[in-house]
Design a protein around this motif. Structure first.
Motif, PDB file in Angstrom:
ATOM      1  N   LYS A   1       0.927  -1.190   0.023  1.00 37.49           N
ATOM      2  CA  LYS A   1      -0.014   0.200  -0.059  1.00 37.49           C
ATOM      3  C   LYS A   1       0.785   0.967   0.004  1.00 37.49           C
ATOM      4  O   LYS A   1       1.969   1.328   0.889  1.00 37.49           O
ATOM      5  CB  LYS A   1      -0.752   0.118   1.332  1.00 37.49           C
ATOM      6  N   PRO A   2       0.516   2.252  -0.798  1.00 37.91           N
ATOM      7  CA  PRO A   2       1.124   3.535  -0.845  1.00 37.91           C
ATOM      8  C   PRO A   2       1.097   4.277   0.413  1.00 37.91           C
ATOM      9  O   PRO A   2      -0.027   4.374   0.908  1.00 37.91           O
ATOM     10  CB  PRO A   2       0.954   4.332  -2.017  1.00 37.91           C
ATOM     11  N   LYS A   3       2.094   5.027   0.812  1.00 43.20           N
ATOM     12  CA  LYS A   3       1.943   5.647   1.987  1.00 43.20           C
ATOM     13  C   LYS A   3       1.233   7.056   1.621  1.00 43.20           C
ATOM     14  O   LYS A   3       1.494   7.612   0.848  1.00 43.20           O
ATOM     15  CB  LYS A   3       3.376   5.960   2.625  1.00 43.20           C
ATOM     16  N   ARG A   4       0.237   7.117   2.504  1.00 44.11           N
ATOM     17  CA  ARG A   4      -0.481   8.567   2.171  1.00 44.11           C
ATOM     18  C   ARG A   4       0.435   9.644   2.814  1.00 44.11           C
ATOM     19  O   ARG A   4       0.923   9.555   3.757  1.00 44.11           O
ATOM     20  CB  ARG A   4      -1.947   8.369   2.737  1.00 44.11           C
ATOM     21  N   LYS A   5      -0.037  10.858   2.037  1.00 41.45           N
ATOM     22  CA  LYS A   5       0.480  11.942   2.934  1.00 41.45           C
ATOM     23  C   LYS A   5      -0.233  12.589   3.964  1.00 41.45           C
ATOM     24  O   LYS A   5      -1.458  12.085   4.130  1.00 41.45           O
ATOM     25  CB  LYS A   5       0.373  13.183   1.958  1.00 41.45           C
ATOM     26  N   PRO A   6       0.411  13.015   5.127  1.00 43.99           N
ATOM     27  CA  PRO A   6      -0.318  13.495   6.199  1.00 43.99           C
ATOM     28  C   PRO A   6      -1.469  14.536   5.732  1.00 43.99           C
ATOM     29  O   PRO A   6      -1.231  15.354   4.902  1.00 43.99           O
ATOM     30  CB  PRO A   6       0.725  14.144   7.104  1.00 43.99           C
ATOM     31  N   ILE A   7      -2.638  14.518   6.430  1.00 42.87           N
ATOM     32  CA  ILE A   7      -3.712  15.530   5.781  1.00 42.87           C
ATOM     33  C   ILE A   7      -3.275  16.920   5.890  1.00 42.87           C
ATOM     34  O   ILE A   7      -3.734  17.695   4.790  1.00 42.87           O
ATOM     35  CB  ILE A   7      -5.138  15.159   6.618  1.00 42.87           C
ATOM     36  N   HIS A   8      -2.651  17.161   6.812  1.00 44.39           N
ATOM     37  CA  HIS A   8      -2.081  18.806   6.791  1.00 44.39           C
ATOM     38  C   HIS A   8      -1.170  19.235   5.528  1.00 44.39           C
ATOM     39  O   HIS A   8      -1.262  20.317   5.154  1.00 44.39           O
ATOM     40  CB  HIS A   8      -1.751  19.133   8.085  1.00 44.39           C
ATOM     41  N   LYS A   9      -0.399  18.275   5.346  1.00 45.15           N
ATOM     42  CA  LYS A   9       0.405  18.397   4.179  1.00 45.15           C
ATOM     43  C   LYS A   9      -0.479  18.526   2.836  1.00 45.15           C
ATOM     44  O   LYS A   9      -0.399  19.579   1.942  1.00 45.15           O
ATOM     45  CB  LYS A   9       1.452  17.436   3.995  1.00 45.15           C
ATOM     46  N   ALA A  10      -1.326  17.536   2.592  1.00 44.49           N
ATOM     47  CA  ALA A  10      -2.100  17.458   1.534  1.00 44.49           C
ATOM     48  C   ALA A  10      -2.991  18.795   1.483  1.00 44.49           C
ATOM     49  O   ALA A  10      -3.145  19.535   0.373  1.00 44.49           O
ATOM     50  CB  ALA A  10      -3.087  16.399   1.617  1.00 44.49           C
TER      51      ALA A  10
END
Length: 459
Positions: free
Chosen positions: A222-231
């Protein structure tokens, strides 16, 4: 690669169990709905058959020997139903049995014009007039004797008994719903089913992964998701939308808050001496201007002097028991009168003043800004405005409160709608004629006379 045993039997058993459970649940609910539908159909069928089984119907006017009950029902609903009911008393008496209580010729005359019958001194008419608070029934001269007979045929039908289907339905509902399923049970079943489906999906996903590993299939990581604050920070469009939304929200609530500054509608302070407008202006019908006498001749209405109170309370040291309420007892009112005596230095035993008066620190209730000019005498004496127009139903207030918002918009709207009283006022003789000709109207509002110009209230 490590071989993992494929545990298919557990998953199959779970899937079969859930399938059977869902099947039986759906079948049970469908059966309950079918039973409920059958009961409802039976009740409706019984209700439709009830008039014929009881030997009465709306079309059985011939049984009463009067007229057509079906036509009478239509006339009754359009002309009589506002004040009368066939089997129970409303504004007027119940009409069922009226032909046995009165003569037919008398009923014709009463329905056509009850006022004339009362004026003639007819004993029955006068008795009904007095029994129902001297209320005269509207005349119906357009009704013919045939139409009156139709109405009487409708109201004279015997009161229908509840249908057997309705009784059975009512008993089933009262006993806890009969064979119906309550909403709580249905919601509980649905929640349980959803939880089972989630568990099954989890097991299926795990089983498929185990099967893939056992077959040598490499699963992608699974690809690592960016933290929501960075996105959020990297999305410029989302930032603009959120900023605009925040600014509009702050502006909306800020404007609403600022518009309430100085608006004290509903303000209800506790005064040092309790004064009941309900008792004085309501029960005793004391005119407002007896206490607030300066409202007739000056800008302000003024706070009455305690000597005005003592004009009556020299002789009234306690209130009548019937004036007490659940919130304010007789003892409470008597204590407030004692406070008045203490403030004025009145000795009720010797009926003399001691000379030791104390000031009463009344709390001002209606308070306009200093830059707004308002003249009570112009409204009360010249225009004849009633106190209740601005101050609300004072005669009903136990504790006085600010009824109107007293905002500029409220005053301007009143000036736009209120017609100026011209009769008996020589000041308006000439200006009324000129303004009426200018605007092409008979009545002139305060706004048309310049009542909404800034200088009228702000100078």
């Amino acid at each position: 690669m490590k071989k993992v045993k494929y545990r298919h039997s557990t998953s199959r058993i779970l899937l079969l169990g859930v399938a059977f459970f869902l099947s039986f649940t759906v079948i049970g609910i469908a059966q309950d709905q079918a039973d409920a539908s059958a009961q409802q159909d039976a009740a409706e069928q019984g209700q439709e058959q009830a008039p014929s089984e009881g030997g009465e119907s709306e079309d059985s006017g011939a049984a009463t020997g009067l007229g057509d009950a079906a036509s009478g029902k239509s006339l009754f609903n359009s002309l009589c139903a506002a004040c009368h009911k066939p089997y129970s008393e409303s504004i007027g008496p119940a009409l069922n049995g009226v032909t046995s209580r009165h003569d037919m010729d008398w009923l014709y005359r009463w329905i056509n014009n009850s006022g004339n019958l009362i004026a003639s001194g007819d004993e029955e008419a006068v008795a009904i007039f007095e029994e129902y608070n001297e209320t005269v029934m509207p005349p119906f001269p357009q009704l013919t004797e045939t139409q009156i007979n139709d109405i009487l045929a409708y109201v004279e039908q015997p009161k229908p008994e509840p249908a057997a289907g309705q009784q059975a339905g009512g008993e089933a509902g009262a006993s806890g719903g009969g064979q119906g399923v309550s909403m709580d049970i249905i919601l509980g079943i649905l929640a349980f089913v959803l939880l089972m489906l989630l568990a099954v999906l989890f097991l299926v996903n795990k089983t498929l992964r185990n099967f893939a590993e056992a077959s040598g299939v490499v699963l992608p990581e699974k690809p690592k998701r960016k933290p929501i604050h960075k996105a959020f920070v990297e999305n410029e469009f989302l930032l603009v939308v959120v900023a605009v939304f925040v600014l509009l929200t702050v502006a909306y609530f800020g404007y609403g808050y600022l518009m309430q500054v100085g608006v004290d509608q509903g303000y209800k302070p506790i005064q040092p001496i309790h004064f009941s407008h309900r008792i004085h202006a309501g029960d005793n019908e004391i005119e407002c201007r007896y206490c607030h006498s300066s409202a007739r001749t000056s800008k302000t209405s003024g706070i009455p002097s305690l000597n005005v109170c003592m004009n009556c309370h020299k002789s009234i040291s306690e209130v009548a028991p019937e004036t007490a309420t659940e919130e304010f007892s007789k003892q409470f009112y008597d204590k407030e009168i004692a406070k008045l005596y203490a403030a004025t230095g009145w000795e009720p035993g010797s009926r003399t003043y001691s000379g030791e008066a104390k000031p009463v620190k009344w709390i001002r209730l209606h308070n306009l800004p200093d830059f707004a000019y308002f003249n009570h005498s112009q409204h009360v004496s010249v225009q004849g405005t009633q106190c209740q127009t601005c101050h609300g139903p004072v005669q009903e207030m136990e504790v006085m409160y600010q009824n109107a918002p007293l905002t500029m918009g409220w005053c301007v709207n009143c000036h736009r709608e209120t017609e100026v009283r011209m009769e008996g006022n020589q000041y308006y003789d000439k200006i009324h004629e000129e303004l009426a000709r200018k605007y092409g109207v008979e009545e002139v509002t305060a706004a048309q006379m310049g009542g909404i110009e800034c200088g009228k209230c702000h100078y």
